[in-house]
Enzyme design. Structure first.
Site, PDB file in Angstrom:
ATOM      1  N   CYS A  71      -4.962   9.354  -3.820  1.00 52.05           N
ATOM      2  CA  CYS A  71      -4.282   8.472  -2.863  1.00 52.05           C
ATOM      3  C   CYS A  71      -2.809   8.311  -3.208  1.00 52.05           C
ATOM      4  O   CYS A  71      -1.984   8.082  -2.315  1.00 52.05           O
ATOM      5  CB  CYS A  71      -4.923   7.092  -2.845  1.00 52.05           C
ATOM      6  SG  CYS A  71      -6.614   7.064  -2.294  1.00 52.05           S
TER       7      CYS A  71
ATOM      8  N   ASP B 249       0.806  -1.220   0.000  1.00 53.84           N
ATOM      9  CA  ASP B 249       0.000   0.000   0.000  1.00 53.84           C
ATOM     10  C   ASP B 249       0.843   1.276   0.000  1.00 53.84           C
ATOM     11  O   ASP B 249       0.298   2.381   0.047  1.00 53.84           O
ATOM     12  CB  ASP B 249      -0.934   0.021   1.225  1.00 53.84           C
ATOM     13  CG  ASP B 249      -2.229  -0.768   0.997  1.00 53.84           C
ATOM     14  OD1 ASP B 249      -2.561  -1.050  -0.172  1.00 53.84           O
ATOM     15  OD2 ASP B 249      -2.899  -1.088   2.002  1.00 53.84           O
TER      16      ASP B 249
ATOM     17  N   ARG C  81     -10.500   5.664  10.097  1.00 56.27           N
ATOM     18  CA  ARG C  81      -9.056   5.549  10.234  1.00 56.27           C
ATOM     19  C   ARG C  81      -8.482   6.564  11.246  1.00 56.27           C
ATOM     20  O   ARG C  81      -7.968   6.183  12.280  1.00 56.27           O
ATOM     21  CB  ARG C  81      -8.377   5.741   8.869  1.00 56.27           C
ATOM     22  CG  ARG C  81      -8.800   4.714   7.818  1.00 56.27           C
ATOM     23  CD  ARG C  81      -8.300   3.335   8.152  1.00 56.27           C
ATOM     24  NE  ARG C  81      -8.656   2.356   7.139  1.00 56.27           N
ATOM     25  CZ  ARG C  81      -7.924   2.043   6.082  1.00 56.27           C
ATOM     26  NH1 ARG C  81      -6.782   2.639   5.865  1.00 56.27           N
ATOM     27  NH2 ARG C  81      -8.339   1.121   5.233  1.00 56.27           N
TER      28      ARG C  81
ATOM     29  N   ARG D  44       0.095  -1.594   7.711  1.00 56.02           N
ATOM     30  CA  ARG D  44       0.681  -0.391   7.104  1.00 56.02           C
ATOM     31  C   ARG D  44       1.577   0.387   8.069  1.00 56.02           C
ATOM     32  O   ARG D  44       2.136   1.430   7.684  1.00 56.02           O
ATOM     33  CB  ARG D  44      -0.427   0.544   6.563  1.00 56.02           C
ATOM     34  CG  ARG D  44      -1.279  -0.081   5.467  1.00 56.02           C
ATOM     35  CD  ARG D  44      -2.086   0.968   4.713  1.00 56.02           C
ATOM     36  NE  ARG D  44      -1.224   1.850   3.913  1.00 56.02           N
ATOM     37  CZ  ARG D  44      -1.648   2.906   3.238  1.00 56.02           C
ATOM     38  NH1 ARG D  44      -2.936   3.235   3.267  1.00 56.02           N
ATOM     39  NH2 ARG D  44      -0.815   3.654   2.537  1.00 56.02           N
TER      40      ARG D  44
ATOM     41  N   HIS E 146     -11.724   6.983   3.799  1.00 56.03           N
ATOM     42  CA  HIS E 146     -10.797   8.110   3.959  1.00 56.03           C
ATOM     43  C   HIS E 146     -11.496   9.365   3.432  1.00 56.03           C
ATOM     44  O   HIS E 146     -12.245   9.293   2.445  1.00 56.03           O
ATOM     45  CB  HIS E 146      -9.538   7.901   3.097  1.00 56.03           C
ATOM     46  CG  HIS E 146      -8.427   7.134   3.746  1.00 56.03           C
ATOM     47  ND1 HIS E 146      -7.602   6.298   3.027  1.00 56.03           N
ATOM     48  CD2 HIS E 146      -7.960   7.118   5.027  1.00 56.03           C
ATOM     49  CE1 HIS E 146      -6.682   5.780   3.838  1.00 56.03           C
ATOM     50  NE2 HIS E 146      -6.883   6.258   5.053  1.00 56.03           N
TER      51      HIS E 146
END
Ligand code: ARG
Length: 274
Positions: free
Chosen positions: A267, A70, A140, A95, A169
């Site tokens: 992103c 990611d 998140r 992550r 997000h």
């Protein structure tokens, strides 16, 4: 009357998807049983980078790391404003190692970094609009990080609560089209937000572009604007038409391979505001 649109030179940080794959599922877009095509992901990423370069923007690169598929979603790597770097601290262990790698990149490039004590996923959830940060919560980023960011940066931080897991997000539910103070313009998808947050957005941005459901599920709001050119997912046709009507130049870039990880153009793009 259509407003004249003014592009400004940007400095972006990107990470080539050399290790792209979907090996875990931390958002509803990810499906480990679905095949990914790394060459295709790289080609789409290169098209995006080339568009930025063609418009005169600077693209810095961070080395991708094996085992961190990611990492291509550079927007999550930090938040940079006034030359200050607020590090990312990821929600999921998969992550976690990305935060220090991005922070080190900035330290190595002469930036003052602030290591976050609170969980936040960088520009994935923290968007600068004018002099104000819009900050997502719900999936998140922890609201405690919003307060931490306000204290560190001195900027106003407005908390927005996300309620639809597909739009986990903030940068999947809001696109910043013009971030110049006094000219602020955003596009957003109201149903991604709690009723309270919808009211906050409606009061602050009465002229906002309203995205359709079709725009939103193509992750069309994961768009990148330099004030004139707007990279947008090709399937977000309503949004592109509305952008054109508002004087922008929408540029469709296919990021469907990267969408298998739950991300699009924004992103993959961290803005460095020095
Ligand atoms: N697979 C990544 C995650 O779920 C995708 C991140 C997308 N990035 C973004 N800025 N929305 O964390």
């Amino acid at each position: 009357m259509t407003q004249p649109r003014t592009p400004t030179a940007r400095r972006y940080l990107m990470c080539r998807p050399d290790f792209f794959e979907v090996t875990y599922e931390i958002n509803p877009w990810m499906d480990v049983t679905r095949a990914t095509d790394r060459e295709r992901a790289i080609a789409q990423w290169e098209t995006l980078r080339d568009a930025y370069l063609a418009w005169g923007h600077t693209v810095e690169l961070i080395d991708p790391a094996p085992g961190l598929p990611d990492m291509v979603y550079a927007a999550n790597g930090a938040t940079v404003v006034d030359g200050l770097v607020y590090s990312a601290r990821f929600r999921y262990p998969e992550r976690a190692a990305e935060g220090p790698l991005y922070e080190k990149w900035f330290a190595d490039h002469g930036f003052i970094t602030q290591t976050a004590a609170q969980i936040n996923e960088g520009e994935g959830d923290i968007l600068l609009v004018g002099d104000t940060f819009l900050a997502g919560s719900g999936f998140r980023t922890d609201p405690a990080a919003h307060a931490e960011l306000a204290a560190l940066s001195g900027h106003e931080v407005v908390t927005l609560e996300l309620v639809d897991p597909r739009f986990y997000h903030l940068d999947t539910a809001i696109a910043v089209l013009d971030s110049r103070p006094g000219h602020e313009l955003i596009a957003y998808y109201p149903p991604a937000f709690s009723a309270t947050s919808q009211a906050v957005l409606a009061a602050r941005y009465p002229d906002a572009v309203m995205a359709t459901e079709a725009d939103a599920i193509a992750l069309g709001l994961n768009a990148v604007s330099d004030g004139l050119h707007v990279v947008v997912a090709p399937a977000a046709v309503d949004l592109a038409a509305e952008l054109r009507a508002r004087g922008f130049e929408p540029h469709p870039v296919d990021t469907t391979e990267l969408l298998k990880g739950g991300g699009g153009a924004k992103c993959c793009t961290l803005e460095i505001r020095s």
